[in-house]
Design a protein around this motif. Structure first.
Motif, mmCIF file in Angstrom:
data_model
loop_
_atom_site.group_PDB
_atom_site.id
_atom_site.type_symbol
_atom_site.label_atom_id
_atom_site.label_comp_id
_atom_site.label_asym_id
_atom_site.label_seq_id
_atom_site.Cartn_x
_atom_site.Cartn_y
_atom_site.Cartn_z
ATOM 1 N N ASP A 1 -4.037 9.135 -14.378
ATOM 2 C CA ASP A 1 -3.574 7.706 -14.049
ATOM 3 C C ASP A 1 -2.104 7.673 -13.873
ATOM 4 N N LYS A 2 -1.598 7.998 -12.954
ATOM 5 C CA LYS A 2 -0.168 7.959 -12.511
ATOM 6 C C LYS A 2 0.508 6.329 -11.502
ATOM 7 N N GLU A 3 0.221 5.718 -12.251
ATOM 8 C CA GLU A 3 0.156 4.448 -11.247
ATOM 9 C C GLU A 3 1.921 3.997 -12.349
ATOM 10 N N GLN A 4 1.832 4.157 -13.576
ATOM 11 C CA GLN A 4 3.097 3.739 -14.936
ATOM 12 C C GLN A 4 4.090 4.771 -13.757
ATOM 13 N N LEU A 5 4.135 6.107 -13.399
ATOM 14 C CA LEU A 5 5.145 6.495 -12.721
ATOM 15 C C LEU A 5 5.710 5.764 -12.060
ATOM 16 N N TYR A 6 5.177 5.321 -10.857
ATOM 17 C CA TYR A 6 5.670 4.693 -9.598
ATOM 18 C C TYR A 6 6.084 3.183 -9.950
ATOM 19 N N ILE A 7 5.823 2.571 -11.437
ATOM 20 C CA ILE A 7 6.040 1.206 -11.537
ATOM 21 C C ILE A 7 7.257 1.470 -12.304
ATOM 22 N N ASP A 8 7.088 3.386 -13.244
ATOM 23 C CA ASP A 8 8.760 3.133 -13.717
ATOM 24 C C ASP A 8 10.066 3.084 -12.827
ATOM 25 N N ILE A 33 -6.526 -7.624 -0.990
ATOM 26 C CA ILE A 33 -5.524 -8.395 -0.084
ATOM 27 C C ILE A 33 -5.491 -8.060 1.244
ATOM 28 N N SER A 34 -4.975 -9.478 1.479
ATOM 29 C CA SER A 34 -5.740 -9.702 2.920
ATOM 30 C C SER A 34 -4.425 -9.002 4.120
ATOM 31 N N ALA A 35 -4.277 -9.067 5.203
ATOM 32 C CA ALA A 35 -3.222 -8.649 6.160
ATOM 33 C C ALA A 35 -1.975 -9.794 6.104
ATOM 34 N N GLU A 36 -2.446 -10.777 5.910
ATOM 35 C CA GLU A 36 -1.615 -12.171 6.321
ATOM 36 C C GLU A 36 -0.985 -11.806 4.210
ATOM 37 N N ARG A 37 -1.056 -11.760 3.452
ATOM 38 C CA ARG A 37 -0.098 -11.230 2.497
ATOM 39 C C ARG A 37 0.382 -10.011 2.572
ATOM 40 N N LEU A 38 0.156 -9.132 3.009
ATOM 41 C CA LEU A 38 0.596 -8.037 3.384
ATOM 42 C C LEU A 38 1.672 -8.134 4.063
ATOM 43 N N THR A 39 2.118 -9.082 5.500
ATOM 44 C CA THR A 39 2.801 -8.770 6.240
ATOM 45 C C THR A 39 4.318 -9.817 5.292
ATOM 46 N N GLN A 40 4.188 -10.385 4.410
ATOM 47 C CA GLN A 40 5.385 -10.666 3.377
ATOM 48 C C GLN A 40 6.100 -9.595 2.921
ATOM 49 N N TYR A 41 5.864 -8.628 2.928
ATOM 50 C CA TYR A 41 6.634 -7.059 2.663
ATOM 51 C C TYR A 41 6.820 -6.307 3.677
ATOM 52 N N ASP A 42 8.121 -5.566 3.544
ATOM 53 C CA ASP A 42 8.752 -4.797 4.192
ATOM 54 C C ASP A 42 7.755 -3.199 4.200
ATOM 55 N N ILE A 43 8.183 -3.082 2.694
ATOM 56 C CA ILE A 43 7.176 -1.846 2.786
ATOM 57 C C ILE A 43 6.534 -1.973 1.727
ATOM 58 N N VAL A 44 5.000 -0.945 1.667
ATOM 59 C CA VAL A 44 3.949 -0.992 1.280
ATOM 60 C C VAL A 44 3.294 -0.007 0.689
ATOM 61 N N LEU A 45 3.679 0.643 -1.160
ATOM 62 C CA LEU A 45 3.013 1.431 -1.175
ATOM 63 C C LEU A 45 1.819 1.615 -1.767
ATOM 64 N N TRP A 46 0.750 2.233 -1.053
ATOM 65 C CA TRP A 46 -0.107 2.422 -1.309
ATOM 66 C C TRP A 46 -1.013 3.539 -2.128
ATOM 67 N N PHE A 47 -0.921 3.336 -3.406
ATOM 68 C CA PHE A 47 -2.024 4.743 -4.144
ATOM 69 C C PHE A 47 -3.460 3.837 -4.401
ATOM 70 N N THR A 48 -4.316 5.156 -4.286
ATOM 71 C CA THR A 48 -5.390 4.511 -4.620
ATOM 72 C C THR A 48 -5.504 5.557 -6.165
ATOM 73 N N GLY A 49 -4.707 6.153 -6.324
ATOM 74 C CA GLY A 49 -5.117 7.468 -7.656
ATOM 75 C C GLY A 49 -6.529 7.724 -7.545
ATOM 76 N N ALA A 50 -8.049 7.699 -8.467
ATOM 77 C CA ALA A 50 -9.093 9.269 -8.082
ATOM 78 C C ALA A 50 -10.164 7.954 -7.936
ATOM 79 N N ASP A 51 -10.036 6.456 -7.142
ATOM 80 C CA ASP A 51 -11.113 5.581 -6.611
ATOM 81 C C ASP A 51 -11.704 6.716 -5.313
ATOM 82 N N TRP A 52 -12.521 8.094 -5.499
ATOM 83 C CA TRP A 52 -12.625 8.303 -4.666
ATOM 84 C C TRP A 52 -14.031 7.414 -3.695
ATOM 85 N N PHE A 53 -14.839 6.545 -4.737
ATOM 86 C CA PHE A 53 -16.095 6.265 -4.087
ATOM 87 C C PHE A 53 -15.547 5.303 -2.802
ATOM 88 N N ALA A 54 -14.177 4.238 -3.022
ATOM 89 C CA ALA A 54 -13.544 2.990 -2.608
ATOM 90 C C ALA A 54 -12.693 3.599 -2.270
#
Length: 101
Positions: A1-8, A33-54
């Motif tokens: 779990d590395k998400e806290q590193l990004y949050i911190d 998350i929808s495409a419409e919601r994503l357009t509200q942001y300039d930058i998206v950091l997408w971290f999937t962690g260890a979810d190797w199934f999907a």
């Protein structure tokens, strides 16, 4: 779990952010998350962690692709995105030339 590193890191830098959980923990988060919601942001950091199934669903890949095509900036950090989506148009936008399974 590395998400806290990004949050911190973002918090320490004073960068405001929204946190959105998808994938196998979506019952704890907000779900896909929808495409419409994503357009509200300039930058998206997408971290999937260890979810190797999907790590990214087809609908999410479509939404991210639309986001990038509309000028959004994306940093995708994923263990297995290419395994499932090597032929998706977003892959070309990520600068991937080839992928071997």
């Amino acid at each position: 779990d590395k998400e806290q590193l990004y949050i911190d890191t973002l918090t320490t830098m004073g960068v405001p952010f929204d946190y959105w959980e998808t994938g196998w923990r979506r019952e704890e988060g907000r779900g896909e998350i929808s495409a419409e919601r994503l357009t509200q942001y300039d930058i998206v950091l997408w971290f999937t962690g260890a979810d190797w199934f999907a790590p990214v669903t087809r609908d999410e890949a479509d939404a991210l692709h639309r986001f990038v095509l509309e000028g959004g900036r994306l940093l995708l950090i994923s263990q297995d995105y290419l395994y499932y989506h090597h032929d998706h148009p977003l892959t070309e936008n990520l600068g991937v030339l080839d992928f071997l399974k």
